[in-house]
Design a protein around this motif. Sequence first.
Motif, short mmCIF file in Angstrom:
data_model
loop_
_atom_site.label_atom_id
_atom_site.label_comp_id
_atom_site.label_asym_id
_atom_site.label_seq_id
_atom_site.Cartn_x
_atom_site.Cartn_y
_atom_site.Cartn_z
N VAL A 32 3.45 -1.10 3.99
CA VAL A 32 2.73 0.17 3.82
C VAL A 32 3.77 1.28 3.73
CG1 VAL A 32 1.06 1.79 4.80
CG2 VAL A 32 0.76 -0.69 5.15
N VAL A 33 3.79 2.00 2.62
CA VAL A 33 4.72 3.12 2.43
C VAL A 33 3.92 4.40 2.62
CG1 VAL A 33 6.44 4.17 0.92
CG2 VAL A 33 5.97 1.71 0.75
N TYR A 34 4.34 5.24 3.57
CA TYR A 34 3.55 6.42 3.92
C TYR A 34 4.47 7.53 4.40
CZ TYR A 34 4.00 5.69 9.01
OH TYR A 34 4.47 5.59 10.30
N LEU A 35 3.87 8.68 4.68
CA LEU A 35 4.58 9.83 5.24
C LEU A 35 3.91 10.21 6.55
CD1 LEU A 35 5.40 12.29 2.33
CD2 LEU A 35 6.95 11.61 4.13
N LYS A 36 4.60 10.00 7.63
CA LYS A 36 4.03 10.30 8.93
C LYS A 36 3.70 11.78 9.07
CE LYS A 36 4.70 9.23 13.82
NZ LYS A 36 5.61 8.65 14.82
N ILE A 44 0.84 -1.20 0.00
CA ILE A 44 0.00 0.00 0.00
C ILE A 44 0.87 1.24 0.00
CG2 ILE A 44 -1.58 1.39 1.42
CD1 ILE A 44 -2.92 -1.17 2.30
N GLY A 45 0.55 2.17 -0.88
CA GLY A 45 1.11 3.52 -0.84
C GLY A 45 0.03 4.45 -0.34
N SER A 46 0.31 5.23 0.69
CA SER A 46 -0.75 6.01 1.32
C SER A 46 -1.37 7.05 0.40
CB SER A 46 -0.24 6.68 2.60
OG SER A 46 0.84 7.56 2.30
N PHE A 47 -0.57 7.60 -0.50
CA PHE A 47 -1.08 8.54 -1.50
C PHE A 47 -0.17 8.45 -2.72
CE2 PHE A 47 2.22 10.76 0.51
CZ PHE A 47 2.56 11.91 -0.17
N TYR A 48 -0.47 9.23 -3.77
CA TYR A 48 0.11 8.97 -5.08
C TYR A 48 1.64 8.82 -5.12
CZ TYR A 48 1.78 9.36 -9.77
OH TYR A 48 2.49 9.11 -10.93
N ALA A 75 0.04 -1.84 11.77
CA ALA A 75 1.13 -2.11 10.81
C ALA A 75 2.47 -1.54 11.28
CB ALA A 75 0.75 -1.54 9.44
N ARG A 76 2.72 -1.58 12.55
CA ARG A 76 3.98 -1.00 13.06
C ARG A 76 5.20 -1.67 12.44
NH1 ARG A 76 4.07 2.33 17.48
NH2 ARG A 76 2.11 2.66 18.59
N LYS A 77 5.18 -2.98 12.28
CA LYS A 77 6.35 -3.70 11.78
C LYS A 77 6.35 -3.87 10.26
CE LYS A 77 7.05 -6.33 16.06
NZ LYS A 77 7.17 -7.68 16.67
N SER A 78 5.26 -3.49 9.63
CA SER A 78 5.17 -3.68 8.17
C SER A 78 4.97 -2.36 7.45
CB SER A 78 4.01 -4.64 7.85
OG SER A 78 2.79 -4.14 8.40
N SER A 79 5.53 -1.29 7.99
CA SER A 79 5.38 0.04 7.39
C SER A 79 6.72 0.71 7.22
CB SER A 79 4.45 0.91 8.25
OG SER A 79 4.98 1.04 9.56
N LEU A 80 6.77 1.65 6.30
CA LEU A 80 7.97 2.43 6.05
C LEU A 80 7.58 3.91 5.95
CD1 LEU A 80 11.01 2.57 5.34
CD2 LEU A 80 10.35 2.32 2.92
N ASP A 97 -1.69 7.50 9.81
CA ASP A 97 -0.82 7.35 10.98
C ASP A 97 -1.47 6.46 12.04
OD1 ASP A 97 0.83 9.11 9.69
OD2 ASP A 97 0.46 10.80 11.04
N GLN A 98 -2.76 6.70 12.28
CA GLN A 98 -3.46 5.93 13.31
C GLN A 98 -3.57 4.46 12.91
OE1 GLN A 98 -7.39 7.39 14.21
NE2 GLN A 98 -7.71 5.95 15.88
N ALA A 99 -3.92 4.20 11.66
CA ALA A 99 -4.06 2.82 11.20
C ALA A 99 -2.72 2.09 11.25
CB ALA A 99 -4.62 2.80 9.78
#
Length: 296
Positions: free
Chosen positions: A79-83, A30-34, A97-102, A90-92
């Motif tokens: 999950v690739v996102y920007l905190k 998952i990419g959080s946005f484009y 997904a603490r261990k499966s996120s970047l 961020d909440q999800a």
Amino acid sequence: MPSALLALLLAGTAACGGGGASASGRPQVIGSFYPMAWLAERVGGGDAAVTTLTKPGAEPHDLELTPRQVVDVGRARLVVYLKDLQPAVDQAVAQHARKSSLDAASLVRTLPATGAGQVPQQAARYDPHLWLDPSRLATVATAVGERLATADPVHATAYRANARALAGELTGLDGEFRAGLATCRQKTIVTSHAAFGYLAERYGLTQLAVSGIDPQAEPSPKRLAELTQQIRRTGVATVFTETLVSPKVAQTLAQEAGVRTGTLDPVEGLARGSKDDYMSIMRHNLKTLRTALGCS
């Protein structure tokens, strides 16, 4: 949705779907946005099933997740996102997904939310728009390759090769911007919101923003008056509007200052039906900037 019900959904989908795998059997990413989804797609190639949480045409800062999307975050292999950009994400991530996120912001030097002439933002801890500096995005691409290689070792070689190739493309784009903006008569850009701080810092420009980090924030009459004076004093000839956000305030400022408007895309998302991608949009931005800034 009550947390107990959500937990049941997460457990049920994991049991049926095989933790982090899509219907095709490929690892779900998952990419959080484009920009994050684009990176994941390029690095994942045909070996990962990439989706985004933010629909085309939607403003990513305002994202609210559906219960289904929260479940998807919990099931994803990565999950690739920007905190701090999208609080719902961020909440999800924190819950499922603490261990499966970047977090892309953890990989590069970030800029303060009040930097580069931006409107002060009390709630923002940093400027999240790092993808508008291709050199920083190249660093993120490399990290995505490594995380995918760890999450899916069978395709590790392909992920790393894709990441190297993409980082090379982004380094080349960085060179295009450096050369294209090196000889401009004007060095100040006036933007709808403070999205272009990284681009400005990287290429020796100064950003004056109508609104702050959040594009929905309304500037005060005092701020607009200050900007009008700065535009006249610096000789700026263009106020930039942008995609996905109403241009009305920027247009009013341009009219008051007696200058024209142009469109500069912060690449936060694609318009519905768009055939562009990050690279083509950024190259169009470079062309727009060269014209507006009088670059030779």
